[in-house]
Scaffold this active site. Structure first.
Site, PDB file in Angstrom:
ATOM      1  N   LYS A  35       0.871  -1.324  -0.090  1.00  0.00           N
ATOM      2  CA  LYS A  35       0.076   0.073   0.112  1.00  0.00           C
ATOM      3  C   LYS A  35       0.917   1.386   0.155  1.00  0.00           C
ATOM      4  O   LYS A  35       1.913   1.038   0.165  1.00  0.00           O
ATOM      5  CB  LYS A  35      -0.807  -0.018   1.268  1.00  0.00           C
ATOM      6  CG  LYS A  35      -0.085  -0.069   2.636  1.00  0.00           C
ATOM      7  CD  LYS A  35      -1.063  -0.183   3.601  1.00  0.00           C
ATOM      8  CE  LYS A  35      -0.199  -0.273   4.974  1.00  0.00           C
ATOM      9  NZ  LYS A  35      -0.834  -0.879   6.300  1.00  0.00           N
ATOM     10  N   ARG A 130      -9.901  -0.117  15.627  1.00  0.00           N
ATOM     11  CA  ARG A 130     -10.044   0.880  14.572  1.00  0.00           C
ATOM     12  C   ARG A 130     -10.817   0.383  13.444  1.00  0.00           C
ATOM     13  O   ARG A 130     -11.944   0.880  13.238  1.00  0.00           O
ATOM     14  CB  ARG A 130      -8.629   0.772  13.973  1.00  0.00           C
ATOM     15  CG  ARG A 130      -8.270   1.753  12.724  1.00  0.00           C
ATOM     16  CD  ARG A 130      -6.947   2.066  12.304  1.00  0.00           C
ATOM     17  NE  ARG A 130      -6.448   0.749  11.798  1.00  0.00           N
ATOM     18  CZ  ARG A 130      -5.064   0.526  11.256  1.00  0.00           C
ATOM     19  NH1 ARG A 130      -4.336   1.462  11.163  1.00  0.00           N
ATOM     20  NH2 ARG A 130      -4.867  -0.686  10.736  1.00  0.00           N
ATOM     21  N   TYR A 259      17.273  29.868   8.173  1.00  0.00           N
ATOM     22  CA  TYR A 259      15.910  30.461   8.635  1.00  0.00           C
ATOM     23  C   TYR A 259      15.931  30.431  10.210  1.00  0.00           C
ATOM     24  O   TYR A 259      16.194  29.436  10.938  1.00  0.00           O
ATOM     25  CB  TYR A 259      14.681  29.521   8.223  1.00  0.00           C
ATOM     26  CG  TYR A 259      14.569  29.838   6.706  1.00  0.00           C
ATOM     27  CD1 TYR A 259      14.202  31.032   6.076  1.00  0.00           C
ATOM     28  CD2 TYR A 259      14.556  28.815   5.970  1.00  0.00           C
ATOM     29  CE1 TYR A 259      13.796  31.273   4.984  1.00  0.00           C
ATOM     30  CE2 TYR A 259      14.008  29.061   4.580  1.00  0.00           C
ATOM     31  CZ  TYR A 259      13.866  30.349   4.043  1.00  0.00           C
ATOM     32  OH  TYR A 259      13.520  30.337   2.597  1.00  0.00           O
ATOM     33  N   MET A 307      13.161  24.155   2.103  1.00  0.00           N
ATOM     34  CA  MET A 307      12.275  23.181   1.440  1.00  0.00           C
ATOM     35  C   MET A 307      13.436  22.366   0.291  1.00  0.00           C
ATOM     36  O   MET A 307      12.923  21.357  -0.017  1.00  0.00           O
ATOM     37  CB  MET A 307      11.688  24.216   0.215  1.00  0.00           C
ATOM     38  CG  MET A 307      10.574  23.620  -0.246  1.00  0.00           C
ATOM     39  SD  MET A 307       9.352  24.578  -1.582  1.00  0.00           S
ATOM     40  CE  MET A 307       8.399  25.420  -0.339  1.00  0.00           C
TER      41      MET A 307
END
Ligand SMILES: *Cc1c(COP(=O)(O)O)cnc(C)c1O
Length: 362
Positions: A35, A130, A259, A307
């Site tokens: 998956k 679940r 940053y 990024m």
């Protein structure tokens, strides 16, 4: 200059890990879980390389259809079944097996008039809470399903473990006991076909093996446990995420890096810039000090992940050059270690590699 950022997928390691799953699971058959784009490794190339698996398991109908369109003829199980009537003719047409976990699905099957569904697993909720039928409701569901012509009998039985990665957690013992007592009350005879174990169940809970095991993460060479590495289970990493050094700059003592200026240079030092960032799936939350391999040597991440780039402390690598190879995780640097350093799990990092990263299969 093309960007060096790549995910290298070692298909021989994948095949090796499948053999480990098969050996660990004894007589059980293997439903290889592919998956989420094969945990980020590429659905079709992974399915083709796992030709020795007995079946595949996927989460969505779209994944199963992609596999059929690629010519994969093996049994494929939809681990979450279906939610709409329109899906049933497609499931029958594409010859997909289903997991039934909710009474709404039984109702949809009762209303469906088309071709038969190849094979049905019934999921019992034994404690994960679940998906799955409450043990008290299983007998009624079984009776309803036995009256549905399109559902092949006998049904098969399925559950999922919530804490199998904790080797001594008693809730796994309880889940197995609930599963077996529910089935015993229901069927009297012991010949029912069962599936319980994920990777952690396969490796740590032999009593969970049943007839079909469902390895996911171990196939990709990642340990499902926090207290043992993949290597201790003889698993080999399948994905190596790599890049290269984009720039090396001399910084002065007191310079702030990146940053927010979260890293302050403690002395004059060389800072390397590497062409990888959260835009590629490298975790934004990787802490300063997260290891990065430059020329095969560990150096610490410094400053915030941006990024497209990260920065590394090159004080221990004065000979490093622009263009030198960098490994973010994979061979030589376990993804588990990066995951810990970013407060996540290897599963998420592997699934999160983005589409701008080219894949190479070797
Ligand atoms: C994802 C999944 C697995 C595989 O789990 P791993 O921990 O990756 O081995 C097995 N069974 C089901 C139902 C799943 O959804």
């Amino acid at each position: 200059m093309t960007r060096a950022t790549r995910a290298i997928i070692h298909l021989s390691a994948l095949q090796h890990n499948l053999r480990i799953a098969q050996q660990s699971a004894g007589k059980a058959k293997v439903m290889a879980i592919i998956k989420a784009n094969a945990y980020g490794h590429g659905l079709i190339p992974v399915a083709n390389a796992l030709d020795n698996a007995d079946a595949f398991g996927v989460a969505t109908l779209a994944e199963a259809i992609q596999l059929r369109h690629a010519g994969i003829r093996k049994p494929i199980t939809l681990l979450e079944g279906f939610t709409r009537q329109e899906e049933l003719p497609v499931i029958a047409q594409q010859q997909l097996d289903v997991v039934i976990h909710h009474s709404l699905q039984v109702t949809l099957l009762e209303q469906y008039q088309g071709k038969p569904i190849p094979l049905t697993w019934v999921k019992i909720d034994t404690g994960m809470h679940r998906l799955g039928f409450n043990p008290a409701d299983v007998a009624e569901m079984r009776a309803r399903l036995s009256r549905v012509q399109v559902v092949q009998q006998p049904l098969r039985w399925f559950t999922h473990l919530a804490n199998a990665d904790e080797r001594t957690d008693q809730s796994t013992v309880t889940q197995l006991a609930v599963f077996h007592s529910t089935l015993q009350a229901l069927t009297k005879d012991a010949t029912v076909i069962t599936s319980v174990a994920n990777s952690a169940g396969i490796l740590a809970w032999p009593a969970s093996h049943g007839d079909w095991v469902r390895p996911g993460i171990m196939l990709y060479g990642v340990s499902p446990f926090t207290d043992s590495s993949a290597a201790t289970h003889n698993l080999k990493p399948v994905m190596t995420l790599q890049s290269s050094v984009l720039a090396i700059n001399q910084r002065r003592r007191g310079d702030r890096i990146g940053y927010g200026g979260s890293y302050v240079c403690p002395e004059d030092m060389a800072v390397g810039v590497v062409a990888i960032g959260y835009g590629d799936g490298y975790p934004r939350h990787a802490k300063a000090g997260t290891p990065v391999l430059v020329n095969g040597q560990r150096v610490p991440l410094i400053g915030r992940v941006s990024m497209d780039m990260i920065m590394v402390d090159l004080r221990s690598q004065p000979q490093a050059n622009i263009g030198d190879p960098v490994v973010l995780w994979g061979q030589g640097l376990a993804v588990e270690e990066i995951a810990r350093s970013a407060d996540t799990i290897g599963y998420q990092l592997l699934c999160g590699v983005t589409t701008r990263v080219p894949y190479e299969y070797i």
